[in-house]
Design an enzyme around this catalytic site. Structure first.
Site, PDB file in Angstrom:
ATOM      1  N   GLY A   1       0.821  -1.214   0.000  1.00 15.40           N
ATOM      2  CA  GLY A   1       0.000   0.000   0.000  1.00 15.40           C
ATOM      3  C   GLY A   1       0.855   1.263   0.000  1.00 15.40           C
ATOM      4  O   GLY A   1       0.594   2.196  -0.778  1.00 15.40           O
TER       5      GLY A   1
ATOM      6  N   THR B   1      -3.182  -9.911  -2.231  1.00 14.38           N
ATOM      7  CA  THR B   1      -3.224 -11.206  -2.913  1.00 14.38           C
ATOM      8  C   THR B   1      -4.254 -12.080  -2.201  1.00 14.38           C
ATOM      9  O   THR B   1      -4.135 -12.313  -0.991  1.00 14.38           O
ATOM     10  CB  THR B   1      -1.841 -11.879  -2.863  1.00 14.38           C
ATOM     11  OG1 THR B   1      -0.898 -10.970  -3.417  1.00 14.38           O
ATOM     12  CG2 THR B   1      -1.830 -13.183  -3.631  1.00 14.38           C
TER      13      THR B   1
ATOM     14  N   PHE C   1       2.441  -6.860  -8.495  1.00 16.59           N
ATOM     15  CA  PHE C   1       3.543  -7.765  -8.840  1.00 16.59           C
ATOM     16  C   PHE C   1       4.907  -7.237  -8.422  1.00 16.59           C
ATOM     17  O   PHE C   1       5.933  -7.798  -8.802  1.00 16.59           O
ATOM     18  CB  PHE C   1       3.542  -8.040 -10.350  1.00 16.59           C
ATOM     19  CG  PHE C   1       2.315  -8.785 -10.814  1.00 16.59           C
ATOM     20  CD1 PHE C   1       2.211 -10.151 -10.645  1.00 16.59           C
ATOM     21  CD2 PHE C   1       1.254  -8.102 -11.385  1.00 16.59           C
ATOM     22  CE1 PHE C   1       1.084 -10.844 -11.053  1.00 16.59           C
ATOM     23  CE2 PHE C   1       0.102  -8.788 -11.793  1.00 16.59           C
ATOM     24  CZ  PHE C   1       0.023 -10.164 -11.632  1.00 16.59           C
TER      25      PHE C   1
ATOM     26  N   ALA D   1       8.356  -6.554  -6.578  1.00 12.45           N
ATOM     27  CA  ALA D   1       9.214  -7.360  -5.711  1.00 12.45           C
ATOM     28  C   ALA D   1       9.909  -6.395  -4.755  1.00 12.45           C
ATOM     29  O   ALA D   1      10.225  -5.251  -5.129  1.00 12.45           O
ATOM     30  CB  ALA D   1      10.237  -8.127  -6.537  1.00 12.45           C
TER      31      ALA D   1
ATOM     32  N   ASN E   1       3.245 -16.179  -8.921  1.00 12.00           N
ATOM     33  CA  ASN E   1       4.147 -16.455  -7.800  1.00 12.00           C
ATOM     34  C   ASN E   1       4.522 -17.930  -7.734  1.00 12.00           C
ATOM     35  O   ASN E   1       5.662 -18.284  -7.443  1.00 12.00           O
ATOM     36  CB  ASN E   1       3.514 -16.008  -6.478  1.00 12.00           C
ATOM     37  CG  ASN E   1       3.866 -14.563  -6.172  1.00 12.00           C
ATOM     38  OD1 ASN E   1       4.595 -13.921  -6.924  1.00 12.00           O
ATOM     39  ND2 ASN E   1       3.355 -14.051  -5.078  1.00 12.00           N
TER      40      ASN E   1
ATOM     41  N   LYS F   1      18.800 -18.417  -9.923  1.00 17.27           N
ATOM     42  CA  LYS F   1      19.944 -18.371  -9.015  1.00 17.27           C
ATOM     43  C   LYS F   1      19.681 -19.336  -7.855  1.00 17.27           C
ATOM     44  O   LYS F   1      18.732 -19.150  -7.077  1.00 17.27           O
ATOM     45  CB  LYS F   1      20.114 -16.933  -8.486  1.00 17.27           C
ATOM     46  CG  LYS F   1      21.396 -16.707  -7.739  1.00 17.27           C
ATOM     47  CD  LYS F   1      22.577 -16.631  -8.676  1.00 17.27           C
ATOM     48  CE  LYS F   1      23.881 -16.386  -7.941  1.00 17.27           C
ATOM     49  NZ  LYS F   1      25.047 -16.592  -8.807  1.00 17.27           N
TER      50      LYS F   1
ATOM     51  N   GLY G   1      12.708 -16.962   0.456  1.00 17.76           N
ATOM     52  CA  GLY G   1      11.973 -16.464   1.617  1.00 17.76           C
ATOM     53  C   GLY G   1      11.014 -15.393   1.155  1.00 17.76           C
ATOM     54  O   GLY G   1      10.634 -15.363  -0.010  1.00 17.76           O
TER      55      GLY G   1
ATOM     56  N   CYS H   1       5.626 -13.716   0.473  1.00 24.42           N
ATOM     57  CA  CYS H   1       4.647 -14.084  -0.564  1.00 24.42           C
ATOM     58  C   CYS H   1       4.710 -15.525  -1.075  1.00 24.42           C
ATOM     59  O   CYS H   1       3.692 -16.192  -1.126  1.00 24.42           O
ATOM     60  CB  CYS H   1       4.798 -13.141  -1.745  1.00 24.42           C
ATOM     61  SG  CYS H   1       4.372 -11.449  -1.323  1.00 24.42           S
ATOM     62  N   PHE H   2       5.896 -15.984  -1.474  1.00 24.37           N
ATOM     63  CA  PHE H   2       5.944 -17.250  -2.212  1.00 24.37           C
ATOM     64  C   PHE H   2       5.295 -18.409  -1.453  1.00 24.37           C
ATOM     65  O   PHE H   2       4.399 -19.073  -1.964  1.00 24.37           O
ATOM     66  CB  PHE H   2       7.386 -17.604  -2.584  1.00 24.37           C
ATOM     67  CG  PHE H   2       7.919 -16.851  -3.775  1.00 24.37           C
ATOM     68  CD1 PHE H   2       7.072 -16.080  -4.556  1.00 24.37           C
ATOM     69  CD2 PHE H   2       9.259 -16.914  -4.124  1.00 24.37           C
ATOM     70  CE1 PHE H   2       7.546 -15.373  -5.660  1.00 24.37           C
ATOM     71  CE2 PHE H   2       9.743 -16.229  -5.226  1.00 24.37           C
ATOM     72  CZ  PHE H   2       8.892 -15.455  -5.994  1.00 24.37           C
TER      73      PHE H   2
END
Ligand SMILES: NC(=O)c1ccc[n+]([C@@H]2O[C@H](COP(=O)([O-])OP(=O)(O)OC[C@H]3O[C@@H](n4cnc5c(N)ncnc54)[C@H](O)[C@@H]3O)[C@@H](O)[C@H]2O)c1
Ligand SMILES: O=c1ccn([C@@H]2O[C@H](COP(=O)(O)OP(=O)(O)O[C@H]3O[C@H](CO)[C@@H](O)[C@H](O)[C@H]3O)[C@@H](O)[C@H]2O)c(=O)[nH]1
Length: 478
Positions: free
Chosen positions: A18, A133, A164, A166, A226, A269, A275, A278-279
């Site tokens: 936000g 999400t 979206f 990051a 994701n 990578k 971590g 989100c994921f």
């Protein structure tokens, strides 16, 4: 004040999404008045201070440029809602801790309370933008709550506009997104609301990047993106285990694979495990969705992405222990990096946390340095107030065994090993000869991010262990 502005926006939830998202709107659209509201007074005070609650490169300048002009941070949620035409709902949607779906489903209590508040206080019709999400069909629940709790005659058009960005690159991602997704009901009113939001983004995002679709596709696309990103990391991490067993080099394998334009080179990578907030949460959410629709094979497929991530974290810990002569008890270990990735102070689900907890369990002395994570946050993550019944014991143990340092040299003084957990750029430029001289011998480096020059470190005298690589040539016996 409202009159001089073309549109007024209220963003409910002044968090990692936000805050930056709506600050960019204020910066790009000076004729739009933006209120970012939260129930957390401390967070709002920080947004109104010189030290913002989140570290994100470029964010400070934007907030300082617009704050007090067309950008306001407040806990007066009701007033902000009432003045606004468009309401962004950007509250947290963590994994449920108890009840039905515990450990998997998204906890929608914050979405629901924000929606109920909106229904209660709204005096005029609004466009409601689901920014958080959420599982597929959440917009339908929001509509039901709004329609049955608001003043008669009001209209609420609900849009799905997943984010979206990051962390660490949020400002660049927001200024130049790959796409902006806006889902709506395919009714004339839904499409009109969709066009209003599209026009707002079009002030700085090229039209061809603004994609419109139906609500449910938009909600699912966020979880899908994701899941597929995390799946790439788990794929490369699974291959890193194979590299360590065979003598192949994961950087070389990832490079070769990524050269195929159908695969692409990004997000390959190998690491100590992904971590971030989100994921894991979003994959669990997807798994739960599949399970609840009886799509068990699909659920198993996505669940495996998390299983491999846990395996990767465990493998790294085991490698550290094995290299340190099968015991870390009473050993002194420096941890470089506590954030879940570089260029952020966010520690949610950081792989460093599980590693350090294990080291504490084994009575190792742990010395932590991270350029952006505050000491208070580190202790909070390791102690987890309110979680353990023996909290005082945990607190005592953590305080006794963990020390947080102001720089990498102080953290590595008299230690047996240093472990790179976060890929901060400054870790590649340290004076490793100086570090080696002040460490106990034999001195070990464990590179969980593949960012250090192992050959150089070995020449200095370090024993070096890198994810996805073996220390020397492997002889294969027939
Ligand atoms: N963090 C990211 O990088 C990222 C990126 C894309 C999407 N998302 C999604 O965006 C959503 C928000 O994530 P975040 O990282 O910003 O969370 P966050 O925890 O940083 O911020 C959420 C804020 O909402 C506030 N809040 C909760 N209920 C409220 C209410 N009823 N009224 C007012 N404020 C309320 C909380 O106090 C908190 O400050 C989540 O659904 C997340 O999955 C996050
Ligand atoms: O090749 C890679 C890329 C990333 N990571 C790790 O994966 C995690 C997540 O990284 P990243 O995706 O860059 O950061 P997030 O801020 O978590 O962003 C993800 O999650 C957000 C929240 O939903 C989405 O908006 C973003 O698009 C999505 O990239 C971090 O621990 C990274 O270190 C790797 O290990 N290897």
């Amino acid at each position: 004040m409202t009159n001089q502005f073309a549109t007024t926006i209220c963003c409910i939830g002044a968090g990692y999404v936000g805050g930056p998202t709506c600050s960019i709107i204020a910066d790009k659209c000076h004729d739009v008045l933006v209120y970012i509201v939260d129930i957390d007074q401390t967070r709002i005070d920080q947004w109104n201070s010189d030290k913002l609650p989140i570290y994100e490169p470029g964010l400070d300048d934007i907030v300082k440029r617009r704050r007090g002009l067309n950008l306001f941070f407040t806990t007066d949620v009701d007033t902000a809602i009432n003045k606004s035409d468009i309401i962004f709902v950007s509250v947290n949607t963590p994994t449920k801790k108890s009840g039905i779906g515990a450990g998997m489903a998204a906890d929608l209590k914050y979405i629901e309370s924000a929606t109920r508040r909106l229904a209660q206080v709204a005096q005029s019709s609004k466009i409601v933008v689901e920014k958080s999400t959420v599982p597929c069909k959440t917009a339908e629940s929001m509509r039901a709550i709004l329609e049955s709790n608001s003043k008669p005659g009001l209209r609420f058009d609900i849009l799905s506009n997943p984010e979206f960005l990051a962390e660490g690159t949020a400002i660049q991602d927001l200024l130049n997104p790959d796409r902006v997704l806006i889902g709506s009901l395919q009714t004339p009113e839904g499409k009109k609301a969709q066009a209003t939001l599209a026009d707002l983004y079009a002030r700085w995002v090229p039209r061809e990047k603004i994609i419109t679709m139906n609500l449910w596709s938009s909600e699912l696309s966020k979880l899908a993106a994701n899941a597929m990103l995390a799946q790439r990391i788990s794929s490369v991490n699974a291959l890193s285990a194979l590299c360590e067993a065979t003598g192949a080099d994961i950087d070389e394998v990832a490079y070769a694979v990524g050269k195929d334009t159908r695969i692409g080179s990004k997000f390959l990578k190998a690491s100590v495990g992904f971590g971030g907030s989100c994921f894991q949460k979003d994959i669990l959410n997807l798994v739960y969705l599949c399970e609840s629709l009886n799509l068990h094979e699909a659920a198993d497929y996505w669940r495996q992405v998390i299983t491999i991530n846990e395996y990767q974290k465990k493998r790294f810990i085991q490698r550290i222990v094995k290299s340190l002569f099968n015991t870390v008890t009473n050993k002194s270990i420096a941890i470089l990096g506590f954030a879940f990735k570089k260029n952020t102070g966010d520690t949610r689900e950081s792989a460093a946390i599980s590693l350090i907890k294990y080291l504490i369990e084994e009575q190792a002395q742990v010395h932590i340095y991270d350029p952006k994570v505050e000491e208070e946050q580190i202790f909070f993550d390791l102690i987890e107030p309110g979680v353990y019944s023996n909290e005082n014991q945990v607190l005592h143990k953590v305080k006794k065994l963990v020390k947080v340092h102001k720089d990498a040299y102080s953290a590595t003084l008299n230690t047996d090993a240093l472990v790179v957990c976060t890929e901060w750029d400054e870790f590649t430029n340290l004076d490793y000869q100086k570090i080696y001289n002040q460490m106990r011998k034999p001195a070990f480096v464990f590179d969980g991010r593949l960012i250090l020059n192992s050959d150089k470190l070995r020449k200095i005298g370090f024993n070096v262990e890198v994810i996805g690589k073996v220390a020397g040539p492997v002889t294969v016996e027939n």
